[in-house]
Design a protein around this motif. Structure first.
Motif, PDB file in Angstrom:
ATOM      1  N   VAL A  80       0.845  -1.204   0.000  1.00 44.55           N
ATOM      2  CA  VAL A  80       0.000   0.000   0.000  1.00 44.55           C
ATOM      3  C   VAL A  80       0.879   1.253   0.000  1.00 44.55           C
ATOM      4  N   LEU A  81       1.879   1.272   0.876  1.00 45.16           N
ATOM      5  CA  LEU A  81       2.775   2.430   0.958  1.00 45.16           C
ATOM      6  C   LEU A  81       3.575   2.619  -0.328  1.00 45.16           C
ATOM      7  N   LEU A  82       4.011   1.515  -0.930  1.00 44.08           N
ATOM      8  CA  LEU A  82       4.746   1.618  -2.203  1.00 44.08           C
ATOM      9  C   LEU A  82       3.846   2.143  -3.322  1.00 44.08           C
ATOM     10  N   CYS A  83       2.580   1.756  -3.322  1.00 42.28           N
ATOM     11  CA  CYS A  83       1.644   2.287  -4.329  1.00 42.28           C
ATOM     12  C   CYS A  83       1.504   3.796  -4.168  1.00 42.28           C
ATOM     13  N   LEU A  84       1.293   4.246  -2.936  1.00 36.37           N
ATOM     14  CA  LEU A  84       1.152   5.682  -2.696  1.00 36.37           C
ATOM     15  C   LEU A  84       2.435   6.430  -3.040  1.00 36.37           C
ATOM     16  N   SER A  85       3.572   5.874  -2.645  1.00 43.56           N
ATOM     17  CA  SER A  85       4.841   6.554  -2.933  1.00 43.56           C
ATOM     18  C   SER A  85       5.081   6.650  -4.434  1.00 43.56           C
ATOM     19  N   ASN A  86       4.660   5.639  -5.171  1.00 43.91           N
ATOM     20  CA  ASN A  86       4.853   5.662  -6.623  1.00 43.91           C
ATOM     21  C   ASN A  86       3.998   6.710  -7.307  1.00 43.91           C
ATOM     22  N   VAL A  87       2.839   6.983  -6.766  1.00 50.68           N
ATOM     23  CA  VAL A  87       2.019   8.057  -7.336  1.00 50.68           C
ATOM     24  C   VAL A  87       2.777   9.382  -7.212  1.00 50.68           C
ATOM     25  N   PHE A  88       3.331   9.643  -6.020  1.00 51.70           N
ATOM     26  CA  PHE A  88       4.113  10.870  -5.832  1.00 51.70           C
ATOM     27  C   PHE A  88       5.332  10.898  -6.747  1.00 51.70           C
ATOM     28  N   MET A  89       6.054   9.790  -6.832  1.00 47.09           N
ATOM     29  CA  MET A  89       7.281   9.783  -7.623  1.00 47.09           C
ATOM     30  C   MET A  89       6.987   9.944  -9.114  1.00 47.09           C
ATOM     31  N   THR A  90       5.920   9.337  -9.571  1.00 48.41           N
ATOM     32  CA  THR A  90       5.567   9.484 -10.987  1.00 48.41           C
ATOM     33  C   THR A  90       5.255  10.941 -11.305  1.00 48.41           C
ATOM     34  N   PHE A  91       4.541  11.616 -10.405  1.00 43.57           N
ATOM     35  CA  PHE A  91       4.277  13.042 -10.621  1.00 43.57           C
ATOM     36  C   PHE A  91       5.567  13.853 -10.535  1.00 43.57           C
ATOM     37  N   ALA A  92       6.458  13.480  -9.629  1.00 45.51           N
ATOM     38  CA  ALA A  92       7.727  14.209  -9.506  1.00 45.51           C
ATOM     39  C   ALA A  92       8.561  14.070 -10.775  1.00 45.51           C
ATOM     40  N   TRP A  93       8.591  12.876 -11.331  1.00 47.98           N
ATOM     41  CA  TRP A  93       9.440  12.636 -12.503  1.00 47.98           C
ATOM     42  C   TRP A  93       8.806  13.078 -13.813  1.00 47.98           C
ATOM     43  N   TYR A  94       7.497  12.913 -13.941  1.00 46.22           N
ATOM     44  CA  TYR A  94       6.864  13.127 -15.245  1.00 46.22           C
ATOM     45  C   TYR A  94       5.767  14.185 -15.257  1.00 46.22           C
ATOM     46  N   GLY A  95       5.293  14.629 -14.099  1.00 44.90           N
ATOM     47  CA  GLY A  95       4.184  15.593 -14.051  1.00 44.90           C
ATOM     48  C   GLY A  95       4.489  16.903 -14.742  1.00 44.90           C
ATOM     49  N   HIS A  96       5.739  17.319 -14.685  1.00 45.49           N
ATOM     50  CA  HIS A  96       6.132  18.594 -15.289  1.00 45.49           C
ATOM     51  C   HIS A  96       6.063  18.577 -16.811  1.00 45.49           C
ATOM     52  N   LEU A  97       5.968  17.398 -17.416  1.00 46.63           N
ATOM     53  CA  LEU A  97       5.914  17.325 -18.883  1.00 46.63           C
ATOM     54  C   LEU A  97       4.673  18.012 -19.440  1.00 46.63           C
TER      55      LEU A  97
END
Length: 117
Positions: A14-31
């Protein structure tokens, strides 16, 4: 270690799923905001990544009581693919093709070997 539905096995996922949402936005959200200066994208990404670390570090600490480090990394990578696929379609409005689906399935098949006894 086989997967079970005890809390010690589920919470890290569960924690890894939530952390991945944040990381995906950190890495790719700015596109989606390419007109913003690069340094703003970097600072915003660092800010978002802080919350990812606040979830990922406990996930790995808790998870290492149940899973090996290799299993935790494998779980994280599979979650990353699933989160990224949804992010790509819904946030970036990019289509996923059969090539993507087949590639992701091959990665998932490889991940299954990590959990074989």
């Amino acid at each position: 270690m086989p997967f079970s539905l005890n809390p010690a096995a589920v919470w890290p996922i569960v924690l890894l799923c939530l952390s991945n949402v944040f990381m995906t936005f950190a890495w790719y959200g700015h596109l989606k905001f390419k007109s913003a200066p690069l340094f703003i994208a970097i600072l915003a990404s660092w800010g978002i990544a802080f919350f990812e670390y606040c979830l990922a570090v406990p996930a790995n600490r808790i998870g290492h009581e149940v899973y090996s480090a290799a299993q935790l990394k494998t779980i994280q990578e599979v979650i990353t693919l699933l989160v990224f696929a949804g992010f790509s379609v819904f946030w970036l409005k990019e289509s996923l093709t059969w090539n993507h689906a087949i590639g992701f399935m091959l990665i998932a098949a490889g991940a299954a070997f990590v959990f074989k006894g």
